[in-house]
Structure formats: C-alpha cells, structure tokens
Design a protein around this motif. Structure first.
Motif, PDB file in Angstrom:
ATOM      1  N   ALA A 266       0.830  -1.207   0.000  1.00  0.00           N
ATOM      2  CA  ALA A 266       0.000   0.000   0.000  1.00  0.00           C
ATOM      3  C   ALA A 266       0.860   1.251   0.000  1.00  0.00           C
ATOM      4  CB  ALA A 266      -0.933  -0.010   1.212  1.00  0.00           C
ATOM      5  N   GLY A 267       1.978   1.216   0.746  1.00  0.00           N
ATOM      6  CA  GLY A 267       2.888   2.357   0.744  1.00  0.00           C
ATOM      7  C   GLY A 267       3.504   2.596  -0.628  1.00  0.00           C
ATOM      8  N   ASP A 268       3.905   1.515  -1.294  1.00  0.00           N
ATOM      9  CA  ASP A 268       4.469   1.651  -2.644  1.00  0.00           C
ATOM     10  C   ASP A 268       3.425   2.197  -3.621  1.00  0.00           C
ATOM     11  OD1 ASP A 268       6.807   0.623  -1.661  1.00  0.00           O
ATOM     12  OD2 ASP A 268       6.432  -1.432  -2.354  1.00  0.00           O
ATOM     13  N   MET A 269       2.199   1.695  -3.535  1.00  0.00           N
ATOM     14  CA  MET A 269       1.142   2.190  -4.411  1.00  0.00           C
ATOM     15  C   MET A 269       0.841   3.662  -4.145  1.00  0.00           C
ATOM     16  SD  MET A 269      -2.733   0.720  -4.913  1.00  0.00           S
ATOM     17  CE  MET A 269      -2.127  -0.863  -5.512  1.00  0.00           C
ATOM     18  N   LEU A 270       0.872   4.044  -2.867  1.00  0.00           N
ATOM     19  CA  LEU A 270       0.613   5.444  -2.513  1.00  0.00           C
ATOM     20  C   LEU A 270       1.705   6.352  -3.065  1.00  0.00           C
ATOM     21  CD1 LEU A 270      -1.412   7.162  -0.943  1.00  0.00           C
ATOM     22  CD2 LEU A 270       0.001   6.841   1.092  1.00  0.00           C
ATOM     23  N   ASP A 271       2.954   5.904  -3.044  1.00  0.00           N
ATOM     24  CA  ASP A 271       4.047   6.692  -3.622  1.00  0.00           C
ATOM     25  C   ASP A 271       3.842   6.886  -5.127  1.00  0.00           C
ATOM     26  OD1 ASP A 271       5.219   6.879  -1.160  1.00  0.00           O
ATOM     27  OD2 ASP A 271       6.595   5.197  -1.478  1.00  0.00           O
ATOM     28  N   ARG A 272       3.458   5.815  -5.819  1.00  0.00           N
ATOM     29  CA  ARG A 272       3.236   5.927  -7.262  1.00  0.00           C
ATOM     30  C   ARG A 272       2.056   6.847  -7.582  1.00  0.00           C
ATOM     31  NH1 ARG A 272       4.281   0.287  -6.977  1.00  0.00           N
ATOM     32  NH2 ARG A 272       2.046  -0.153  -7.132  1.00  0.00           N
ATOM     33  N   LEU A 273       0.992   6.736  -6.780  1.00  0.00           N
ATOM     34  CA  LEU A 273      -0.173   7.600  -6.999  1.00  0.00           C
ATOM     35  C   LEU A 273       0.159   9.065  -6.715  1.00  0.00           C
ATOM     36  CD1 LEU A 273      -3.028   5.442  -5.445  1.00  0.00           C
ATOM     37  CD2 LEU A 273      -2.731   5.997  -7.861  1.00  0.00           C
ATOM     38  N   THR A 274       0.999   9.307  -5.707  1.00  0.00           N
ATOM     39  CA  THR A 274       1.389  10.691  -5.399  1.00  0.00           C
ATOM     40  C   THR A 274       2.172  11.305  -6.549  1.00  0.00           C
ATOM     41  OG1 THR A 274       1.462  10.135  -3.031  1.00  0.00           O
ATOM     42  CG2 THR A 274       2.619  12.127  -3.743  1.00  0.00           C
ATOM     43  N   ILE A 275       3.092  10.531  -7.115  1.00  0.00           N
ATOM     44  CA  ILE A 275       3.861  11.031  -8.266  1.00  0.00           C
ATOM     45  C   ILE A 275       2.943  11.305  -9.444  1.00  0.00           C
ATOM     46  CG2 ILE A 275       5.621  10.408  -9.966  1.00  0.00           C
ATOM     47  CD1 ILE A 275       7.021   8.810  -7.754  1.00  0.00           C
ATOM     48  N   PHE A 276       2.009  10.378  -9.708  1.00  0.00           N
ATOM     49  CA  PHE A 276       1.080  10.570 -10.820  1.00  0.00           C
ATOM     50  C   PHE A 276       0.180  11.777 -10.587  1.00  0.00           C
ATOM     51  CE2 PHE A 276      -3.055   9.676 -12.839  1.00  0.00           C
ATOM     52  CZ  PHE A 276      -2.650   9.586 -14.157  1.00  0.00           C
ATOM     53  N   TYR A 277      -0.273  11.968  -9.340  1.00  0.00           N
ATOM     54  CA  TYR A 277      -1.134  13.113  -9.021  1.00  0.00           C
ATOM     55  C   TYR A 277      -0.385  14.429  -9.222  1.00  0.00           C
ATOM     56  CZ  TYR A 277      -3.734  16.460  -6.205  1.00  0.00           C
ATOM     57  OH  TYR A 277      -4.401  17.573  -5.770  1.00  0.00           O
ATOM     58  N   ASN A 278       0.869  14.487  -8.761  1.00  0.00           N
ATOM     59  CA  ASN A 278       1.654  15.718  -8.918  1.00  0.00           C
ATOM     60  C   ASN A 278       1.898  16.039 -10.383  1.00  0.00           C
ATOM     61  OD1 ASN A 278       1.793  16.089  -6.152  1.00  0.00           O
ATOM     62  ND2 ASN A 278       3.740  14.985  -5.948  1.00  0.00           N
ATOM     63  N   ARG A 279       2.180  15.010 -11.174  1.00  0.00           N
ATOM     64  CA  ARG A 279       2.400  15.243 -12.604  1.00  0.00           C
ATOM     65  C   ARG A 279       1.119  15.716 -13.292  1.00  0.00           C
ATOM     66  NH1 ARG A 279       6.049   9.909 -14.207  1.00  0.00           N
ATOM     67  NH2 ARG A 279       8.010  10.636 -13.247  1.00  0.00           N
ATOM     68  N   THR A 280      -0.005  15.088 -12.935  1.00  0.00           N
ATOM     69  CA  THR A 280      -1.281  15.480 -13.541  1.00  0.00           C
ATOM     70  C   THR A 280      -1.649  16.910 -13.155  1.00  0.00           C
ATOM     71  OG1 THR A 280      -2.006  13.178 -13.425  1.00  0.00           O
ATOM     72  CG2 THR A 280      -3.700  14.831 -13.795  1.00  0.00           C
ATOM     73  N   ARG A 281      -1.451  17.253 -11.901  1.00  0.00           N
ATOM     74  CA  ARG A 281      -1.774  18.608 -11.438  1.00  0.00           C
ATOM     75  C   ARG A 281      -0.854  19.635 -12.082  1.00  0.00           C
ATOM     76  NH1 ARG A 281      -0.561  21.765  -6.813  1.00  0.00           N
ATOM     77  NH2 ARG A 281      -2.343  23.044  -6.150  1.00  0.00           N
ATOM     78  N   GLN A 282       0.426  19.278 -12.234  1.00  0.00           N
ATOM     79  CA  GLN A 282       1.362  20.200 -12.880  1.00  0.00           C
ATOM     80  C   GLN A 282       0.978  20.428 -14.340  1.00  0.00           C
ATOM     81  OE1 GLN A 282       5.379  18.811 -12.801  1.00  0.00           O
ATOM     82  NE2 GLN A 282       6.261  20.737 -13.528  1.00  0.00           N
ATOM     83  N   ALA A 283       0.554  19.348 -15.011  1.00  0.00           N
ATOM     84  CA  ALA A 283       0.131  19.500 -16.405  1.00  0.00           C
ATOM     85  C   ALA A 283      -1.124  20.357 -16.496  1.00  0.00           C
ATOM     86  CB  ALA A 283      -0.128  18.121 -17.010  1.00  0.00           C
ATOM     87  N   SER A 284      -2.043  20.224 -15.542  1.00  0.00           N
ATOM     88  CA  SER A 284      -3.258  21.031 -15.544  1.00  0.00           C
ATOM     89  C   SER A 284      -2.934  22.506 -15.334  1.00  0.00           C
ATOM     90  CB  SER A 284      -4.203  20.526 -14.451  1.00  0.00           C
ATOM     91  OG  SER A 284      -5.356  21.324 -14.370  1.00  0.00           O
ATOM     92  N   ILE A 285      -2.031  22.794 -14.393  1.00  0.00           N
ATOM     93  CA  ILE A 285      -1.637  24.190 -14.145  1.00  0.00           C
ATOM     94  C   ILE A 285      -0.946  24.780 -15.358  1.00  0.00           C
ATOM     95  CG2 ILE A 285      -0.133  25.651 -12.740  1.00  0.00           C
ATOM     96  CD1 ILE A 285      -0.671  23.724 -10.416  1.00  0.00           C
ATOM     97  N   THR A 286      -0.083  23.985 -16.003  1.00  0.00           N
ATOM     98  CA  THR A 286       0.607  24.474 -17.206  1.00  0.00           C
ATOM     99  C   THR A 286      -0.383  24.802 -18.313  1.00  0.00           C
ATOM    100  OG1 THR A 286       2.523  23.099 -16.641  1.00  0.00           O
ATOM    101  CG2 THR A 286       2.382  23.912 -18.899  1.00  0.00           C
ATOM    102  N   THR A 287      -1.386  23.950 -18.491  1.00  0.00           N
ATOM    103  CA  THR A 287      -2.404  24.214 -19.512  1.00  0.00           C
ATOM    104  C   THR A 287      -3.176  25.487 -19.211  1.00  0.00           C
ATOM    105  OG1 THR A 287      -2.631  21.826 -19.860  1.00  0.00           O
ATOM    106  CG2 THR A 287      -4.397  23.227 -20.682  1.00  0.00           C
ATOM    107  N   GLU A 288      -3.510  25.713 -17.956  1.00  0.00           N
ATOM    108  CA  GLU A 288      -4.228  26.923 -17.583  1.00  0.00           C
ATOM    109  C   GLU A 288      -3.388  28.171 -17.813  1.00  0.00           C
ATOM    110  OE1 GLU A 288      -5.447  26.314 -13.605  1.00  0.00           O
ATOM    111  OE2 GLU A 288      -7.022  24.854 -14.114  1.00  0.00           O
ATOM    112  N   LEU A 289      -2.093  28.086 -17.496  1.00  0.00           N
ATOM    113  CA  LEU A 289      -1.203  29.233 -17.736  1.00  0.00           C
ATOM    114  C   LEU A 289      -1.102  29.554 -19.222  1.00  0.00           C
ATOM    115  CD1 LEU A 289       1.696  28.509 -15.209  1.00  0.00           C
ATOM    116  CD2 LEU A 289      -0.007  30.336 -15.080  1.00  0.00           C
TER     117      LEU A 289
END
Length: 301
Positions: A266-289
């Motif tokens: 579960a810890g390993d899965m949470l780490d992978r999901l956190t990385i994916f969430y940060n990348r997705t959020r960064q891409a969303s912010i970049t698109t808005e900018l």
C-alpha cells in the motif's frame, strides 16, 4: 449608373467585414481547481485523490491488523514454548515412531478456523482442513471440531477434546498433523504419532525401538496394559495441546507477515499515486497558464 455602382461596392465592403471574435473568459482560468466542477481537466486529479484516500485507509487497516496479530503471537508463543515440555518426556519414553505398520490409522489434522489393507480415518480440528478434506475424503471423516481459536484454549479444554476423540474413534495409531512454529515467516509441517496401548505392547515385545519398556519395574496394583492405556491417553492430550498452540502461533505469524506485506505494498502504491497526481496537477496548471497567456496576447492584438 454611378449610384448603382456605389451600392454594389458598399455591399462588397460590408461582406468583407467579419464579426468580432468573442473574448475569452480570462476569469474562468483564474478560478481555483476546488471551485471548478468536475470536468475534462479536473476529473483525473479528483479520481487520483479518491484512490489515494482509499489506499491510505487500507494501509491503516493492515497496520492495525498486523499489530493485533503481533500481540496475539507474543501471548501464544510463550504458551507454545512452555507446552513443548509436556510431550518431550513421552517421546523419550515411548518414542515417536511414524514408520510403525498398523491397520487403523486416524489422522488428526489441526488447522486454522479460517495403502492396501490399511484403514485411514480423519479427525478434523479447524474449518480450513474441513473445507479441503470434505471434497476428497468425506466418507473417511470420523469427527469434526471447529472454532477452536475463538477463545484461548487451556490444557483442560484440550484434554476434554482428546478424551472425546478417544471415546468416539477406534485406532491403532493417531497421527497428529500440524504446523510447528519456527519464526514469524517460517513454520514446519509436522506429524506426531501416538500409538495405541496394544501396538505399544506389541512393539515392546518385538524388541524394536520400544523394547526398553520391559526394563522398567511396575509398582502398584495396575497392570502393564492399564499403565500403557493411561500413558497413551495422557500423551495424546499433551501432544494435541502443543499442536494446537504451535498451529495458532503459525497462524498469527502468517497473518502478521501478510499484513506487513500488504502495508508495504500500500505504501508503494501510494508513492506511485502521489507522483502521478503531482504530474497530472502540474500538467493542468501548465495548460491553464498557457490559456491565460494566449488570452492576454489576443487582447493585446
């Protein structure tokens, strides 16, 4: 003629003028993600957040279950180690002879609640062994006892179970099969053999591994057969008591190991999901900018 030509030029000029392009709504790009209803852009991050929350909850549950199994293991392990001293004197006196040829074999299988001319019967302790043996050897099951692990068993309770088995089952050899606890991550499938008094006396007279019994003097009014009967009953209850505790230790160790592996996964899965969430959020912010900059450039042009 001149007026007609002028009207034609006016219509042509008016047709060449295009309608003004609507201005982009810059304010919508400045609204925070939490205020925007779920749409194409925010749906992926929302799903990932929900998944991360679920994984965190699962991790909390598995860690709690690991702690419960560890506490139960510590309590049972001490009792199991102390119970080994009960059956070891019998092994020294009567031996443990699984290779003795007998006609009626009764296999006592102890599990968790979750040849020619040889008769084999089963006595089942635990739901797991019952589920396995009911498919293949239903007609050979003599007795079935379940829900042993709901409450901690003491020697008196196990002795009552052993006495019930001895009264209801005819045997030449009782073979107790259980998991012997070695460590949290390892247990050894083990079989202990308890011979009937008749077989013990026969083997002693034959001069085999039990031939040393004749060297002991019998005191009191009991016969040799009665003493062997009492020894066999006491030996069976002691071996079964130890087997139940050893198997309970093995079960809690397996639970603890499984919950530890689940928590780490579960810890390993949470780490992978956190990385994916940060990348997705960064891409969303970049698109808005990019949209904001594009809108500002359109206004200046």
């Amino acid at each position: 003629m001149a007026m007609a030509a002028l009207r034609r030029e006016g219509r042509r000029f008016a047709g060449s003028i295009t309608a003004p392009r609507p201005m982009p709504d810059i304010r919508s790009a400045l609204i925070s993600e939490e205020q925007v209803p779920l749409g194409v852009r925010s749906i992926s991050t929302q799903i990932v957040r929900n998944r991360m929350k679920s994984v965190r909850n699962i991790q909390k549950i598995t860690k709690a279950m690991k702690m419960v199994a560890a506490s139960k293991l510590r309590a049972i392990q001490t009792r199991a180690e102390n119970s080994r001293g009960l059956w070891q004197p019998f092994t020294a006196l009567l031996g443990d002879t699984p290779g003795v040829e007998v006609k009626k074999n009764v296999i006592v299988t102890i599990s968790s609640d979750k040849g020619p001319e040889k008769e084999v019967k089963y006595v089942i302790l635990g739901e797991k062994a019952k589920a396995q043996l009911m498919r293949d050897s239903k007609k050979d099951i003599e007795l079935c006892i379940t829900e042993l692990q709901k409450n901690p068993l003491n020697y008196t309770q196990v002795a009552v179970l052993a006495d019930d088995i001895l009264k209801n089952v005819e045997f030449d050899a009782l073979r107790i099969v259980f998991n012997k606890f070695q460590s949290v991550v390892a247990f050894l499938p083990t079989m202990s053999t308890v011979l009937s008094p008749e077989v013990v006396e026969r083997e002693a007279e034959a001069g085999g591994t039990l031939g040393a019994l004749d060297s002991y003097e019998i005191e009191g009014g009991e016969t040799k057969g009665e003493i062997l009967q009492n020894l066999a009953e006491f030996q069976f209850s002691c071996v079964m008591f130890n087997a139940v505790l050893e198997n309970a230790c093995s079960e809690q160790g397996a639970r603890m190991s499984a919950m530890d592996s689940s928590s780490r996964n579960a810890g390993d899965m949470l780490d992978r999901l956190t990385i994916f969430y940060n990348r997705t959020r960064q891409a969303s912010i970049t698109t808005e900018l990019i949209e904001i900059i594009s809108g500002a450039s359109a206004l200046e042009g």
